[in-house]
Design a protein around this motif. Structure first.
Motif, PDB file in Angstrom:
ATOM      1  N   LYS A  12       0.854  -1.128  -0.081  1.00 62.22           N
ATOM      2  CA  LYS A  12       0.066  -0.086   0.127  1.00 62.22           C
ATOM      3  C   LYS A  12       1.169   1.190  -0.026  1.00 62.22           C
ATOM      4  O   LYS A  12       1.756   1.259   0.993  1.00 62.22           O
ATOM      5  N   THR A  13       0.702   2.275  -1.195  1.00 66.29           N
ATOM      6  CA  THR A  13       1.538   3.311  -1.304  1.00 66.29           C
ATOM      7  C   THR A  13       0.471   4.363  -1.283  1.00 66.29           C
ATOM      8  O   THR A  13      -0.363   4.324  -2.257  1.00 66.29           O
ATOM      9  N   TYR A  14       0.418   5.280  -0.323  1.00 62.57           N
ATOM     10  CA  TYR A  14      -0.351   6.488  -0.488  1.00 62.57           C
ATOM     11  C   TYR A  14      -0.124   7.361  -1.388  1.00 62.57           C
ATOM     12  O   TYR A  14       0.791   7.488  -2.182  1.00 62.57           O
ATOM     13  N   ALA A  15      -1.231   8.452  -1.677  1.00 62.46           N
ATOM     14  CA  ALA A  15      -1.018   9.348  -2.851  1.00 62.46           C
ATOM     15  C   ALA A  15       0.430  10.363  -2.466  1.00 62.46           C
ATOM     16  O   ALA A  15       0.801  10.791  -3.458  1.00 62.46           O
ATOM     17  N   GLN A  19       4.979   4.770   1.661  1.00 61.36           N
ATOM     18  CA  GLN A  19       4.446   3.496   1.513  1.00 61.36           C
ATOM     19  C   GLN A  19       4.289   2.764   2.965  1.00 61.36           C
ATOM     20  O   GLN A  19       5.173   2.629   3.826  1.00 61.36           O
ATOM     21  N   ALA A  20       2.936   2.505   3.228  1.00 68.32           N
ATOM     22  CA  ALA A  20       2.798   1.991   4.676  1.00 68.32           C
ATOM     23  C   ALA A  20       2.833   0.432   4.583  1.00 68.32           C
ATOM     24  O   ALA A  20       3.173  -0.054   5.966  1.00 68.32           O
ATOM     25  N   LEU A  21       2.698  -0.186   3.521  1.00 70.94           N
ATOM     26  CA  LEU A  21       3.016  -1.657   3.412  1.00 70.94           C
ATOM     27  C   LEU A  21       3.755  -2.248   2.571  1.00 70.94           C
ATOM     28  O   LEU A  21       3.638  -1.531   1.178  1.00 70.94           O
ATOM     29  N   SER A  22       4.748  -3.001   2.660  1.00 74.87           N
ATOM     30  CA  SER A  22       5.752  -3.428   1.529  1.00 74.87           C
ATOM     31  C   SER A  22       5.889  -4.707   1.437  1.00 74.87           C
ATOM     32  O   SER A  22       6.552  -5.533   2.425  1.00 74.87           O
ATOM     33  N   SER A  23       5.052  -5.385   0.532  1.00 75.40           N
ATOM     34  CA  SER A  23       5.141  -6.884   0.116  1.00 75.40           C
ATOM     35  C   SER A  23       4.886  -7.897   1.205  1.00 75.40           C
ATOM     36  O   SER A  23       5.732  -8.458   1.733  1.00 75.40           O
ATOM     37  N   ASN A  56      -8.269   0.647  -0.343  1.00 73.94           N
ATOM     38  CA  ASN A  56      -7.976  -0.354  -1.570  1.00 73.94           C
ATOM     39  C   ASN A  56      -6.394  -0.420  -1.314  1.00 73.94           C
ATOM     40  O   ASN A  56      -5.361   0.751  -0.894  1.00 73.94           O
ATOM     41  N   LYS A  57      -6.043  -1.527  -1.792  1.00 72.27           N
ATOM     42  CA  LYS A  57      -4.580  -1.907  -1.919  1.00 72.27           C
ATOM     43  C   LYS A  57      -3.857  -1.433  -2.809  1.00 72.27           C
ATOM     44  O   LYS A  57      -4.751  -1.276  -4.104  1.00 72.27           O
ATOM     45  N   SER A  58      -2.547  -1.140  -3.042  1.00 70.35           N
ATOM     46  CA  SER A  58      -1.742  -0.844  -4.273  1.00 70.35           C
ATOM     47  C   SER A  58      -1.719  -2.206  -5.185  1.00 70.35           C
ATOM     48  O   SER A  58      -1.839  -2.147  -6.303  1.00 70.35           O
TER      49      SER A  58
END
Length: 304
Positions: A12-15, A19-23, A56-58
């Motif tokens: 999850k990468t915000y606008a 990057q809040a979550l990475s793989s 929504n997830k990236s």
């Protein structure tokens, strides 16, 4: 056994390019009581938001009880009950109506919703206040109302985001007992908490999230076994002697009836036997440290 939750390469990468979550990869078995721990900003709330279809997830995949969230969104929503950290109900609505209206979002008709609301409100000791406005409830009662609302549609998976924040010890213990009952009945429970003793007491498995990445996923038992040293407070039946004898472990007298011992290789039973041989009989033992907190700080400092 079917997995309650399976997350693969979740990002999850915000606008604003944060990057809040990475793989993230995470697997939780059906019927588990699972702790998801992490400091503020680690990505826990983002992950929960994605699992519950609030964000929504990236990229990546989320499967709930074998159902792909992207393909079966409504089905997945019905399988999950969420108790968020913040109070987000209408404070000017009667508490029974809060539950009935919540049930309506899941297509449950009013008679069935009313019956289920009665069961939950009685279990939460809120039935006598069913007609009261939510704003009149104490903080602990509001927490219990939030839990009842999360359960009104009888989900298979319960997600608790800081469920006992701001409640007193008695209410917290009561909530713990209820959660144990739900888990014993087969409900999968995922818990995030800052009360690390809560996770240690309730959960069988654990994942630690740091800066958007899972840095540890294991059983609680295996994780706690890594703590080689235990610090305990022991309370004696009789007043302690003025001078304590020498033992093979560190010992310090705190007052006339209490001592602190530090055990590295000895078990608690070995320590108690050694004390008993010196006519020091112990009636109460408690931990002087939070073992999980010690490990949590060690793991996150290594990750950074």
């Amino acid at each position: 056994m079917l997995e309650a939750l399976s997350i693969s390469n979740l990002t999850k990468t915000y606008a604003n390019n944060i990057q809040a979550l990475s793989s993230v990869n995470l697997s939780i078995k059906q019927g588990d009581f699972f702790a998801l721990l992490g400091s503020n900003g680690a990505g826990k709330t983002t992950m929960i938001g994605i699992i519950c279809s609030l964000l929504n997830k990236s990229s990546g995949e989320v499967q709930v009880l074998g159902k792909d969230q992207s393909k079966y969104l409504n089905d997945v929503k019905r399988l999950i009950g969420l108790m968020p950290q913040e109070f987000n109900f209408n404070p000017f609505e009667p508490i029974e109506e809060i539950l009935i209206n919540q049930a309506g979002y899941y297509g449950i008709d009013r008679p069935h919703a009313k019956a289920q609301a009665e069961i939950l409100l009685k279990r939460m000791e809120l039935w006598e206040k069913r007609s009261d406005m939510a704003k009149s409830l104490s903080g602990g009662m509001k927490r219990r109302l939030m839990l009842a609302r999360a359960l009104i549609h009888q989900p298979k998976i319960l997600i608790l985001d800081e469920p006992s924040a701001g409640v007193d010890v008695e209410i917290r213990r009561s909530m713990w007992n209820f959660l144990r009952e739900l888990n014993a009945q087969g409900m999968t429970i995922i818990l995030t908490t800052h009360y690390l003793e809560e996770a240690e007491s309730l959960c069988r498995n654990i994942a630690i999230l740091d800066k958007g990445k899972i840095i540890e996923q294991t059983s609680m038992k295996k994780l706690l076994a890594r703590v080689s040293q235990q610090t305990l407070i022991l309370e004696s039946v009789q007043p302690l002697p003025e001078t304590l004898p020498e033992f093979g472990f560190k010992i310090e007298q705190l007052d006339t009836h209490s001592i602190q011992v530090i055990l590295e290789h000895e078990s608690i039973s070995q320590a108690l036997s050694a004390l008993s041989a010196q006519s020091i009989e112990i009636e109460h033992v408690r931990s002087a440290q939070n073992r999980l907190e010690t490990l949590f700080l060690r793991l996150t400092s290594k990750a950074n």
